[in-house]
Enzyme design. Structure first.
Site, PDB file in Angstrom:
ATOM      1  N   ASN A 146       0.805  -1.217   0.000  1.00 21.28           N
ATOM      2  CA  ASN A 146       0.000   0.000   0.000  1.00 21.28           C
ATOM      3  C   ASN A 146       0.845   1.277   0.000  1.00 21.28           C
ATOM      4  O   ASN A 146       0.310   2.368   0.073  1.00 21.28           O
ATOM      5  CB  ASN A 146      -0.976   0.009   1.182  1.00 21.28           C
ATOM      6  CG  ASN A 146      -0.274  -0.038   2.520  1.00 21.28           C
ATOM      7  OD1 ASN A 146       0.838  -0.523   2.636  1.00 21.28           O
ATOM      8  ND2 ASN A 146      -0.939   0.447   3.551  1.00 21.28           N
ATOM      9  N   CYS A 147       2.155   1.161  -0.129  1.00 18.39           N
ATOM     10  CA  CYS A 147       3.049   2.325  -0.171  1.00 18.39           C
ATOM     11  C   CYS A 147       2.995   2.943  -1.575  1.00 18.39           C
ATOM     12  O   CYS A 147       3.197   2.254  -2.577  1.00 18.39           O
ATOM     13  CB  CYS A 147       4.468   1.893   0.164  1.00 18.39           C
ATOM     14  SG  CYS A 147       5.710   3.172  -0.063  1.00 18.39           S
ATOM     15  N   ASP A 148       2.726   4.241  -1.651  1.00 19.69           N
ATOM     16  CA  ASP A 148       2.628   4.915  -2.945  1.00 19.69           C
ATOM     17  C   ASP A 148       3.923   4.826  -3.746  1.00 19.69           C
ATOM     18  O   ASP A 148       3.891   4.651  -4.969  1.00 19.69           O
ATOM     19  CB  ASP A 148       2.237   6.382  -2.767  1.00 19.69           C
ATOM     20  CG  ASP A 148       0.792   6.549  -2.325  1.00 19.69           C
ATOM     21  OD1 ASP A 148      -0.017   5.612  -2.538  1.00 19.69           O
ATOM     22  OD2 ASP A 148       0.460   7.611  -1.767  1.00 19.69           O
TER      23      ASP A 148
END
Length: 127
Positions: free
Chosen positions: A15-17
């Site tokens: 979920n890390c951009d």
């Protein structure tokens, strides 16, 4: 942590951009890779030790992260490699992301940390 695989391994959290940008870039370039979620597949103390020793505590710790801001002042001291390893084992999201393994056997102990398109294009020799 000498890694010599036929394809790079991308370490991060899904979920890390920045990890998403890196994955999108790898896919656009047609570069095969495997993904290692550091939350669901935690690294061992030995693996963290090897990484911290290779890249340095100041390079691997993301001091802009929410995890970092949540640490006490004493935890943020990074007094030793062992202290950094212990923090990373407790809070794997402290790792600057993404971290990708070497792309060539001639560079077995190098890692690309963070995502900057120009640096990745040079590392993966794309244009």
């Amino acid at each position: 942590m000498a890694v010599n695989t036929s394809q790079p391994i991308l370490y991060g959290i899904p979920n890390c951009d920045t990890v998403k940008k890196a994955e999108r870039w790898l896919n656009q370039q047609g570069i095969a890779y495997s993904f290692h979620d550091i939350r669901t597949q935690p690294l061992s103390a030995e693996q963290w030790q090897a990484l911290v020793t290779l890249v340095g505590p100041e390079t691997i710790i993301n001091k802009r992260s929410t995890s970092w801001r949540g640490l006490s002042e004493s935890e943020q001291q990074l007094a030793s490699v062992e202290a950094v390893v212990s923090l990373l084992q407790q809070y794997p999201t402290l790792m600057k992301r993404p971290l990708v393994t070497p792309t060539a056997p001639t560079k077995p102990n190098t890692f690309v940390i963070g995502f900057k398109e120009a640096a990745w294009a040079q590392e993966f020799q794309t244009a």
